[in-house]
Write an enzyme that holds these catalytic residues in place. Structure first.
Site, short mmCIF file in Angstrom:
data_model
loop_
_atom_site.label_atom_id
_atom_site.label_comp_id
_atom_site.label_asym_id
_atom_site.label_seq_id
_atom_site.Cartn_x
_atom_site.Cartn_y
_atom_site.Cartn_z
N LYS A 107 0.82 -1.21 0.00
CA LYS A 107 0.00 0.00 0.00
C LYS A 107 0.86 1.26 0.00
CE LYS A 107 -4.10 -1.85 2.38
NZ LYS A 107 -5.11 -1.48 1.37
N ARG A 129 -7.81 5.50 -3.98
CA ARG A 129 -9.06 4.78 -3.78
C ARG A 129 -10.09 5.23 -4.82
NH1 ARG A 129 -9.54 0.68 0.40
NH2 ARG A 129 -7.87 1.11 1.89
N SER A 156 -5.42 -4.89 -1.63
CA SER A 156 -6.49 -4.97 -0.65
C SER A 156 -6.09 -5.81 0.56
CB SER A 156 -7.74 -5.57 -1.30
OG SER A 156 -8.67 -6.00 -0.32
N GLY A 157 -6.21 -5.21 1.75
CA GLY A 157 -5.94 -5.98 2.95
C GLY A 157 -6.93 -7.13 3.13
N HIS A 158 -8.23 -6.85 2.88
CA HIS A 158 -9.23 -7.90 3.01
C HIS A 158 -8.92 -9.10 2.11
CE1 HIS A 158 -11.70 -5.21 5.39
NE2 HIS A 158 -12.65 -6.12 5.48
N ARG A 165 -15.47 -5.99 -1.12
CA ARG A 165 -14.80 -4.68 -1.07
C ARG A 165 -14.98 -3.90 -2.37
NH1 ARG A 165 -14.38 -3.07 3.71
NH2 ARG A 165 -12.38 -1.99 3.53
N HIS A 189 -12.58 -0.45 -3.11
CA HIS A 189 -11.43 -1.06 -3.77
C HIS A 189 -11.69 -1.25 -5.26
CE1 HIS A 189 -8.25 -2.03 -0.96
NE2 HIS A 189 -9.13 -2.48 -0.08
#
Length: 260
Positions: free
Chosen positions: A117, A124, A165-167, A230, A236
């Site tokens: 990131k 975004r 994306s963290g998710h 997301r 995202h």
């Protein structure tokens, strides 16, 4: 790419993983709490000494932050809806091994995702949509759909870069470990979302949301919903999700093969 070797021997990460595993095991096997208390106390005391020694010799005096930050949602494997645990009749040792693998993988996922990131610094959707481009008009007041789980806040976009994306990275890591651990992708289970628990209010209607569980036939099915969610809520791009899931799955494969 994830710095897995650094993570495996990082006392702060090991301590966080140990604490998470301890809490889970005590919840699952309360009768064994005394045994778990002794094991955790001795192990963490050793790790604290190692960490202090590491900090004392570090040139940049690194301050380690908890795994819970940033943007991390800790799963609760003891929740009755996490039904891929109990029907498998895992032993205490097997569950401890699974929880350790999942936590190691998620720790690496956090490090790798947030490293990306802030390396790429990609915008975004809200930033792009509110600006004119050669082929599109701006929508100055556009907002994403997601994020307000309790109905009391605005539908915000997370305040850090988009890619990766963290998710998606966490999902790839967790479900990757589960597939490898059980040797199959086929698994019937259900998950309960915080947003639909009979307690939280919808941020638009201000009505209490009903209890709704999601039912799955495979780990990949749940991973796909985590992946798409997301994008649907507008925080995202699909490229964030693609790269994050791939990274998470690679982390899971590395962690599992190194600790098999």
């Amino acid at each position: 790419m994830p710095k897995t070797n650094d993570v495996l021997f990082n006392p702060a990460i090991q301590a966080a993983v140990t604490q998470a595993a301890y809490q889970t095991l005590v919840s699952l096997y309360p009768a064994q709490k005394v045994l778990f208390d002794k094991a955790q106390s001795g192990f963490l005391n050793t790790l604290r000494k190692d960490l202090l020694a590491q900090l004392a010799t570090s040139e940049d005096k690194i301050t380690y932050t908890p795994i819970m930050e940033p943007g991390y949602h800790q799963p609760d494997p003891t929740h009755p809806n996490q039904s891929f645990l109990s029907p498998q009749k895992n032993t205490v040792q097997q569950n401890a091994g699974l929880f350790a693998l999942v936590n190691y993988a998620m720790a690496d996922a956090a490090i790798a995702a947030w490293d990306s990131k802030y390396y790429y610094g990609f915008w975004r959707p809200i930033v792009a949509i509110r600006q004119d481009t050669r082929s599109t008009r701006s929508i100055p007041n556009w907002l994403p759909l997601g994020a307000a789980s309790d109905g009391s806040g605005t539908n915000f976009t997370p305040a850090f870069p988009s890619y990766v994306s963290g998710h998606a990275t966490f999902g790839g890591a967790v479900f990757g470990i589960l597939r490898l651990f059980y040797g199959t992708d086929t698994m019937q289970f259900q998950l309960q979302a915080d947003e639909y628990n009979g307690i939280t209010k919808d941020s638009i209607t201000n009505q209490i949301r009903p209890v709704r569980a999601r039912y799955y036939q495979s780990f990949t099915q749940a991973e796909d919903e985590n992946f798409l969610g997301r994008i649907y809520v507008g925080v995202h791009w699909r490229t964030d999700q693609d790269a994050g899931r791939t990274m998470g799955q690679q982390i899971a494969s590395y962690i599992f093969t190194q600790n098999d």
